[in-house]
Design an enzyme around this catalytic site. Structure first.
Site, short mmCIF file in Angstrom:
data_model
loop_
_atom_site.label_atom_id
_atom_site.label_comp_id
_atom_site.label_asym_id
_atom_site.label_seq_id
_atom_site.Cartn_x
_atom_site.Cartn_y
_atom_site.Cartn_z
N HIS A 305 0.92 -1.24 0.03
CA HIS A 305 -0.03 0.09 -0.10
C HIS A 305 0.89 1.30 -0.11
O HIS A 305 1.97 1.19 0.60
CB HIS A 305 -1.09 -0.13 1.30
CG HIS A 305 -2.03 0.84 1.25
ND1 HIS A 305 -1.86 2.15 1.30
CD2 HIS A 305 -3.21 0.63 0.56
CE1 HIS A 305 -3.25 2.78 0.90
NE2 HIS A 305 -3.93 1.75 0.57
N ASP A 363 -7.91 -5.71 -0.06
CA ASP A 363 -8.41 -6.51 -1.22
C ASP A 363 -7.86 -7.89 -1.17
O ASP A 363 -8.30 -8.95 -1.87
CB ASP A 363 -7.78 -5.99 -2.48
CG ASP A 363 -8.30 -4.56 -2.99
OD1 ASP A 363 -7.56 -3.57 -2.88
OD2 ASP A 363 -9.42 -4.48 -2.78
C1 SDX Z 1 -6.19 -0.07 -3.18
O1 SDX Z 1 -4.50 4.38 -2.06
C2 SDX Z 1 -5.48 3.80 -1.57
O2 SDX Z 1 -5.78 4.17 -0.48
C3 SDX Z 1 -6.00 2.73 -2.26
C4 SDX Z 1 -6.96 1.74 -1.40
C5 SDX Z 1 -8.11 2.63 -1.34
O3 SDX Z 1 -9.09 2.09 -0.12
O4 SDX Z 1 -8.65 3.67 -2.16
O5 SDX Z 1 -6.51 1.29 -0.37
C6 SDX Z 1 -7.51 0.54 -2.30
O6 SDX Z 1 -6.21 0.23 -4.12
C7 SDX Z 1 -5.42 -1.17 -2.18
C8 SDX Z 1 -3.98 -1.48 -3.10
C9 SDX Z 1 -4.77 -2.68 -3.92
N1 SDX Z 1 -3.64 -3.09 -5.06
C10 SDX Z 1 -2.86 -4.30 -4.81
O7 SDX Z 1 -3.11 -4.94 -4.06
C11 SDX Z 1 -1.98 -4.27 -5.86
C12 SDX Z 1 -0.34 -5.01 -5.46
N2 SDX Z 1 0.06 -3.92 -4.71
C13 SDX Z 1 0.96 -2.90 -5.40
O8 SDX Z 1 0.73 -2.77 -7.00
C14 SDX Z 1 1.42 -1.68 -4.80
O9 SDX Z 1 1.68 -2.11 -3.49
C15 SDX Z 1 0.56 -0.66 -4.68
C16 SDX Z 1 -0.02 -0.22 -6.00
C17 SDX Z 1 -0.59 -0.83 -3.96
C18 SDX Z 1 1.23 0.64 -3.80
O10 SDX Z 1 2.23 0.95 -5.06
P1 SDX Z 1 3.44 1.99 -4.49
O11 SDX Z 1 3.11 2.72 -3.31
O12 SDX Z 1 3.64 2.65 -5.86
O13 SDX Z 1 4.71 1.01 -4.42
P2 SDX Z 1 5.63 0.34 -5.16
O14 SDX Z 1 4.73 -0.32 -6.52
O15 SDX Z 1 6.41 1.51 -5.69
O16 SDX Z 1 6.08 -0.60 -4.47
C19 SDX Z 1 7.34 -0.33 -3.48
C20 SDX Z 1 8.40 -1.49 -3.75
C21 SDX Z 1 8.57 -1.69 -5.45
O17 SDX Z 1 9.86 -2.59 -5.17
P3 SDX Z 1 11.16 -1.71 -5.67
O18 SDX Z 1 11.06 -1.04 -6.83
O19 SDX Z 1 11.41 -0.60 -4.36
O20 SDX Z 1 12.24 -2.50 -5.43
O21 SDX Z 1 7.58 -2.81 -3.34
C22 SDX Z 1 7.17 -3.57 -4.20
C23 SDX Z 1 7.62 -2.91 -5.68
O22 SDX Z 1 8.01 -3.58 -6.55
N3 SDX Z 1 6.03 -4.11 -4.13
C24 SDX Z 1 5.75 -5.21 -4.36
C25 SDX Z 1 4.21 -5.21 -4.16
N4 SDX Z 1 3.91 -4.01 -3.86
C26 SDX Z 1 4.91 -3.33 -3.82
N5 SDX Z 1 6.25 -6.41 -4.57
C27 SDX Z 1 5.53 -7.61 -4.69
N6 SDX Z 1 4.20 -7.83 -4.55
C28 SDX Z 1 3.28 -6.43 -4.22
N7 SDX Z 1 2.02 -6.62 -4.03
#
Ligand code: SDX
Length: 428
Positions: A305, A363
């Protein structure tokens, strides 16, 4: 005297005012940065950018806490109901008995949709994703209610918001029924909000429908958990769309559009599909490896998140709700739940997830719960959007009376071609 931040740009030093909120991080007001330094700020993804002042929801990402108008969300999920939370998000206070009666009666009076809308669905194939229908039909409401699209009229703002909270469940149920090839079920105003939605989704004309109180209560709790969440992608989309003066129906439909993405509201559908693909706890290590592999686009859906760097409080309530629903159907050894719990356990003890502070989010468990209640995965994001409509409207209402609100128009760092002469084809 407010605090200031000093910024040195070249030889010039400027003072930027610091604004403090009631709780949470203060902000540095950079609105005069460009005029004083000829520089923009640069923050793709808005990781350090506050887009507005708001008093609706506060998230403490480090503690894993979320508050609606100061009330802990998980307490509201246990003690309140979704329509009362909608009132709280919109008006800032829990309703008195009189206020509650007026509000709930008003919503009940608007649950039906124009009969002409029924034909709207026929333009879609039966297999159309219901989010495609919701994006279209919510915007189409502006064509049916021209008497409530003037955003400068408080009375029209009030009726359009109430119409959407009342009608979007009806439209969502119609999208579900249309995908099944079953007849639409009219709203039943003798039922409460979530019971009415369950009946519109699962009743059939051929037999009486019995409300499952456990399911209806669980769904109401799920709606509360999804109702609002500060300036997330879909809420920010609604604010930006509405900032141009677009009518409320068209603005809310942009919320459905943004929510549909698998990184946002589409993650509940993607998370359940991921759990089904993993299939068995013995396959988990392979998927954890894929999630950690920089060259593999696979992410653990339902994990991570932008704001929560601790356990998403909604995921905790969701996991308990999941147990309640599975117990109701006598499916406590649900395979998907076993995979989910083992996946969570392994991930939370893995260095990669610990270091990146990746925890289950809302989720992760919602899909298992909704699946057990009889909803297909394609309806999960529709249910998220149904609930988030009250949050989108709370922000829209807040923005409509915010004297500092202006049309949103970000700038950029331009890295394209520099100005150049046009060359005729004969000279290229
Ligand atoms: C919702 O914003 C909100 O409040 C949203 C929400 C709401 O109520 O409105 O809470 C609802 O959207 C919840 C999130 C649902 N999405 C997912 O579950 C999809 C999987 N999660 C990721 O795509 C990610 O964690 C996000 C999109 C939720 C957050 O993305 P960020 O903040 O841009 O973080 P990032 O993608 O830059 O990740 C930081 C690091 C990265 O690695 P590095 O590049 O630093 O090496 O963490 C890794 C990412 O690769 N990472 C993950 C991961 N999520 C982040 N690695 C593996 N699995 C994951 N799920």
């Amino acid at each position: 005297m407010s605090e200031i931040a000093k910024l040195k740009v070249g030889k010039k030093e400027i003072d930027l005012p610091i604004k403090k909120g009631s709780v949470g991080p203060s902000v540095i007001d950079v609105s005069k940065l460009y005029s004083e330094t000829d520089h923009f700020t640069f923050d793709p993804g808005f990781t350090s950018t506050g887009s507005c002042e708001s008093s609706i929801t506060f998230i403490d990402g480090d503690k894993g806490e979320c508050y609606y108008r100061g009330y802990p969300m998980d307490v509201l999920a246990e003690k309140s109901n979704f329509l009362e939370v909608a009132y709280l998000l919109w008006y800032g206070e829990l309703p008195s008995k009189t206020e509650w009666n007026e509000f709930s009666d008003a919503i009940k009076n608007h649950t039906m949709v124009h009969e002409q809308l029924n034909t709207f669905f026929n333009g879609f194939r039966r297999g159309a994703h219901p989010m495609a229908i919701m994006v279209a039909v919510v915007a189409a409401l502006s064509a049916f209610y021209p008497d409530s699209i003037n955003i400068s009229d408080p009375a029209q703002r009030r009726i359009s918001a109430r119409r959407m909270v009342a009608k979007i469940p009806t439209l969502a149920a119609m999208a579900f029924k249309y995908s099944l090839g079953q007849p639409f079920v009219y709203p039943d105003n003798s039922l409460n909000y979530s019971e009415n939605f369950m009946k519109m989704c699962f009743a059939v004309p051929a037999e009486p429908y019995k409300i499952n109180k456990t399911f209806a209560k669980a769904l109401d709790k799920i709606f509360i958990l999804h109702a609002d969440h500060e300036q997330n992608a879909s809420t920010s989309t609604v604010r930006l769309a509405a900032s141009s003066g677009a009518n409320p129906f068209a603005s809310i439909s942009t919320g459905f559009t943004s929510l549909w993405g698998p990184l946002h509201g589409g993650a509940n559908e993607a998370a359940l599909n991921m759990l089904k693909e993993i299939g068995d706890v013995k396959n988990i290590p392979e998927y954890i490896k894929k999630a950690k592999d920089k060259n593999d686009p696979f992410k653990l859906m339902g994990f991570g998140h932008r704001v929560y760097k601790n356990y998403d409080p909604r995921a905790k309530v969701m996991q308990k709700t999941c147990h309640d629903v599975l117990s109701e159907i006598g499916n406590n050894d649900n395979k998907l739940l076993q995979v989910a719990k083992e996946l969570e356990k392994i991930a939370l003890n893995d260095e990669y997830f610990i270091e990146k502070k990746l925890y289950p989010n809302i989720d992760f468990y919602s899909g298992i719960t909704l699946n057990a209640m009889g909803f297909p995965t394609t309806m999960f994001t529709v249910l998220f959007g149904l609930a988030r409509t009250v949050g989108w409207l709370a922000h829209w209402k807040e923005m409509m009376v915010d004297k500092s609100a202006r049309i949103g128009r970000p700038r950029q760092l331009y890295t394209g071609a520099e100005p150049r002469e046009f060359k005729d084809l004969s000279k290229r």
